[in-house]
Write a protein that holds these residues in place. Structure first.
Motif, PDB file in Angstrom:
ATOM      1  N   LYS A   1       0.812  -1.194   0.000  1.00  0.00           N
ATOM      2  CA  LYS A   1       0.000   0.000   0.000  1.00  0.00           C
ATOM      3  C   LYS A   1       0.859   1.264   0.000  1.00  0.00           C
ATOM      4  N   ASP A   2       0.315   2.327  -0.550  1.00  0.00           N
ATOM      5  CA  ASP A   2       0.959   3.634  -0.563  1.00  0.00           C
ATOM      6  C   ASP A   2       0.670   4.333   0.768  1.00  0.00           C
ATOM      7  N   PRO A   3       1.691   4.551   1.621  1.00  0.00           N
ATOM      8  CA  PRO A   3       1.425   5.123   2.941  1.00  0.00           C
ATOM      9  C   PRO A   3       0.982   6.579   2.902  1.00  0.00           C
ATOM     10  N   THR A   4       1.121   7.235   1.757  1.00  0.00           N
ATOM     11  CA  THR A   4       0.664   8.628   1.650  1.00  0.00           C
ATOM     12  C   THR A   4      -0.802   8.727   1.245  1.00  0.00           C
ATOM     13  N   SER A   5      -1.457   7.601   1.085  1.00  0.00           N
ATOM     14  CA  SER A   5      -2.841   7.616   0.583  1.00  0.00           C
ATOM     15  C   SER A   5      -3.857   7.345   1.688  1.00  0.00           C
ATOM     16  N   VAL A   6      -3.529   7.702   2.913  1.00  0.00           N
ATOM     17  CA  VAL A   6      -4.412   7.416   4.033  1.00  0.00           C
ATOM     18  C   VAL A   6      -5.645   8.315   4.005  1.00  0.00           C
ATOM     19  N   ARG A   7      -6.779   7.718   4.249  1.00  0.00           N
ATOM     20  CA  ARG A   7      -7.986   8.494   4.501  1.00  0.00           C
ATOM     21  C   ARG A   7      -8.738   7.822   5.651  1.00  0.00           C
ATOM     22  N   ALA A   8      -9.589   8.602   6.290  1.00  0.00           N
ATOM     23  CA  ALA A   8     -10.380   8.079   7.400  1.00  0.00           C
ATOM     24  C   ALA A   8     -11.752   7.674   6.894  1.00  0.00           C
ATOM     25  N   VAL A   9     -12.180   6.498   7.288  1.00  0.00           N
ATOM     26  CA  VAL A   9     -13.495   6.011   6.885  1.00  0.00           C
ATOM     27  C   VAL A   9     -14.309   5.691   8.140  1.00  0.00           C
ATOM     28  N   ALA A  10     -15.598   5.628   7.967  1.00  0.00           N
ATOM     29  CA  ALA A  10     -16.498   5.356   9.092  1.00  0.00           C
ATOM     30  C   ALA A  10     -16.834   3.866   9.116  1.00  0.00           C
ATOM     31  N   PRO A  11     -16.458   3.170  10.177  1.00  0.00           N
ATOM     32  CA  PRO A  11     -16.741   1.741  10.258  1.00  0.00           C
ATOM     33  C   PRO A  11     -18.126   1.452  10.795  1.00  0.00           C
ATOM     34  N   ILE A  12     -18.903   2.481  10.945  1.00  0.00           N
ATOM     35  CA  ILE A  12     -20.156   2.364  11.680  1.00  0.00           C
ATOM     36  C   ILE A  12     -21.313   2.245  10.709  1.00  0.00           C
ATOM     37  N   GLY A  13     -21.966   1.118  10.697  1.00  0.00           N
ATOM     38  CA  GLY A  13     -23.073   0.917   9.785  1.00  0.00           C
ATOM     39  C   GLY A  13     -24.394   1.381  10.385  1.00  0.00           C
ATOM     40  N   ASP A  14     -25.441   1.308   9.602  1.00  0.00           N
ATOM     41  CA  ASP A  14     -26.772   1.646  10.101  1.00  0.00           C
ATOM     42  C   ASP A  14     -27.124   0.767  11.303  1.00  0.00           C
ATOM     43  N   GLY A  15     -27.882   1.331  12.230  1.00  0.00           N
ATOM     44  CA  GLY A  15     -28.307   0.498  13.342  1.00  0.00           C
ATOM     45  C   GLY A  15     -28.624   1.220  14.625  1.00  0.00           C
ATOM     46  N   LEU A  16     -28.077   2.412  14.833  1.00  0.00           N
ATOM     47  CA  LEU A  16     -28.295   3.064  16.113  1.00  0.00           C
ATOM     48  C   LEU A  16     -29.757   3.427  16.331  1.00  0.00           C
ATOM     49  N   THR A  17     -30.421   3.874  15.293  1.00  0.00           N
ATOM     50  CA  THR A  17     -31.833   4.219  15.442  1.00  0.00           C
ATOM     51  C   THR A  17     -32.633   3.018  15.917  1.00  0.00           C
ATOM     52  N   ASP A  18     -32.372   1.861  15.308  1.00  0.00           N
ATOM     53  CA  ASP A  18     -33.071   0.642  15.716  1.00  0.00           C
ATOM     54  C   ASP A  18     -32.721   0.253  17.145  1.00  0.00           C
ATOM     55  N   LEU A  19     -31.437   0.405  17.496  1.00  0.00           N
ATOM     56  CA  LEU A  19     -31.015   0.020  18.830  1.00  0.00           C
ATOM     57  C   LEU A  19     -31.633   0.937  19.880  1.00  0.00           C
ATOM     58  N   ILE A  20     -31.640   2.240  19.625  1.00  0.00           N
ATOM     59  CA  ILE A  20     -32.226   3.177  20.569  1.00  0.00           C
ATOM     60  C   ILE A  20     -33.716   2.882  20.748  1.00  0.00           C
ATOM     61  N   GLY A  21     -34.378   2.534  19.655  1.00  0.00           N
ATOM     62  CA  GLY A  21     -35.785   2.196  19.770  1.00  0.00           C
ATOM     63  C   GLY A  21     -36.017   0.995  20.658  1.00  0.00           C
ATOM     64  N   ALA A  22     -35.056   0.062  20.644  1.00  0.00           N
ATOM     65  CA  ALA A  22     -35.203  -1.161  21.430  1.00  0.00           C
ATOM     66  C   ALA A  22     -34.803  -0.986  22.886  1.00  0.00           C
ATOM     67  N   VAL A  23     -33.802  -0.131  23.149  1.00  0.00           N
ATOM     68  CA  VAL A  23     -33.258  -0.047  24.514  1.00  0.00           C
ATOM     69  C   VAL A  23     -33.364   1.355  25.096  1.00  0.00           C
ATOM     70  N   GLY A  24     -34.112   2.238  24.444  1.00  0.00           N
ATOM     71  CA  GLY A  24     -34.158   3.634  24.853  1.00  0.00           C
ATOM     72  C   GLY A  24     -34.601   3.856  26.274  1.00  0.00           C
ATOM     73  N   ASN A  25     -35.436   2.964  26.829  1.00  0.00           N
ATOM     74  CA  ASN A  25     -35.899   3.131  28.200  1.00  0.00           C
ATOM     75  C   ASN A  25     -34.898   2.618  29.221  1.00  0.00           C
ATOM     76  N   VAL A  26     -33.820   1.978  28.747  1.00  0.00           N
ATOM     77  CA  VAL A  26     -32.855   1.396  29.658  1.00  0.00           C
ATOM     78  C   VAL A  26     -31.500   2.089  29.553  1.00  0.00           C
TER      79      VAL A  26
END
Length: 337
Positions: free
Chosen positions: A259-284
């Motif tokens: 790999k080219d070490p000068t080609s670094v970029r930051a990516v988001a490893p976080i997929g969809d899901g928080l909305t569903d999770l909050i809906g399921a555990v929001g009261n806790v």
């Protein structure tokens, strides 16, 4: 990977970083037929299972098990600092397991001497194992999702959001010393498996309906893989010494690259899901917008260009992403140009 969205797959990590869950005290941690919660070191399994009123047989299992865990030294030490800079914020209080029913069998389990959080809701199964004091293992699962995380002097975060019957997603991580392993599986229709292992570096596997999601390996040794519900490869990578990598997409050729070490970029490893999770555990579990914003950021480094890459499938092929792509071949290991 796409621009970070509000829905993210590290809800548990958000809570660990910034908030304390709103959970019933120890003597009222079980709401029969609804939820069960326990804290690290609790000697008994919290059991809120739905039972046959006549025979007592379990009809729907809802359990939280902390019996093989210990209160986290790191959590207590962090609380000492937080009392000064942010009174009322507690990290050690998140060293626990929470199970929320009652749609199907739901289990949350934490084990080990490190920092552990496990959240399971609506039929999910969530297991966190921090194998020593300076490790953190965080999991969350809903629906038919299964999340497991194991950490040895590292940080493992797994989240699997499942839609009942339709999408049995699974996420597994193994964080070795100095490693951060993140796996998120939240495909709403087909179901996916995401797994990641990291030693001194970071590896992530994100499995949603977004075609840009996939595997990222930036570690001394790291592996990550996204597969379909039958185990067929969708995207996989292995890194050795950070810049030496192996990649395969679907059943295409296997590419080995520098790999080219000068080609670094930051990516988001976080997929969809928080909305569903909050809906399921929001009261806790109370997850504030600020925590969501922090963890929706792109923070996983990825090398996007190859100095050289070779493949031995169907004959020898060689390519590069340097010199304006001159001499490059199809099937680049840099999958998201």
């Amino acid at each position: 990977m796409s621009v970070p969205r509000i829905r993210v797959a590290l809800a548990c990590a958000a809570a660990v970083a910034l908030v304390s869950p709103v959970v019933a005290p120890a003597d009222a941690a079980v709401v029969p037929g609804v939820s069960a919660a326990c804290s690290a070191g609790d000697p008994n399994v919290a059991d809120a299972s739905v039972r046959n009123p006549i025979t007592g047989n379990v009809l729907i299992r809802i359990t939280a098990d902390c019996t093989d865990s210990s209160p986290s030294f790191v959590g207590r030490a962090a609380d000492t600092v937080l009392r000064v800079i942010s009174p009322g914020t507690s990290i050690s209080s998140l060293n626990q397991a929470i199970a929320i029913g009652p749609l199907a069998g739901t289990d949350a389990t934490i084990t080990g001497r490190g920092f552990t959080t496990a959240i399971a809701a609506l039929g999910g199964s969530s297991t966190s194992n921090a194998r020593n004091t300076f490790a953190a293992a965080i999991t969350a699962a809903t629906g038919p999702g299964v999340a497991t995380s194991s950490a040895l002097l590292g940080i493992g975060v797994s989240l699997a959001i499942g839609v009942p019957i339709v999408a049995p997603n699974r996420a597994d991580t193994n964080a070795l010393p100095g490693g951060i392993a993140i796996a998120s599986a939240n495909h709403p229709l087909a179901g996916r498996t995401a797994d990641a292992t990291a030693l001194l570096g970071i590896a992530s596997a994100t499995a949603t309906a977004d075609p840009d999601d996939g595997a990222v390996c930036t570690a001394l040794y790291g592996t990550a893989r996204v597969a379909d519900r039958n185990g067929a490869n969708i995207d996989s990578c292995t890194s050795v010494g950070f810049m030496f990598q192996r990649r395969q997409q679907n059943d295409g050729p296997v590419w080995y690259s520098v790999k080219d070490p000068t080609s670094v970029r930051a990516v988001a490893p976080i997929g969809d899901g928080l909305t569903d999770l909050i809906g399921a555990v929001g009261n806790v579990v109370d997850i504030p917008p600020a925590a969501v914003d922090v963890l929706s950021a792109a923070f996983v480094p990825e090398f996007t260009r190859d100095i050289v890459r070779v493949s031995f499938d169907d004959g020898f092929r060689i390519g590069t992403d340097l010199l304006g792509g001159l001499g490059s071949t199809s099937g680049s290991t840099a999958k998201r140009h």
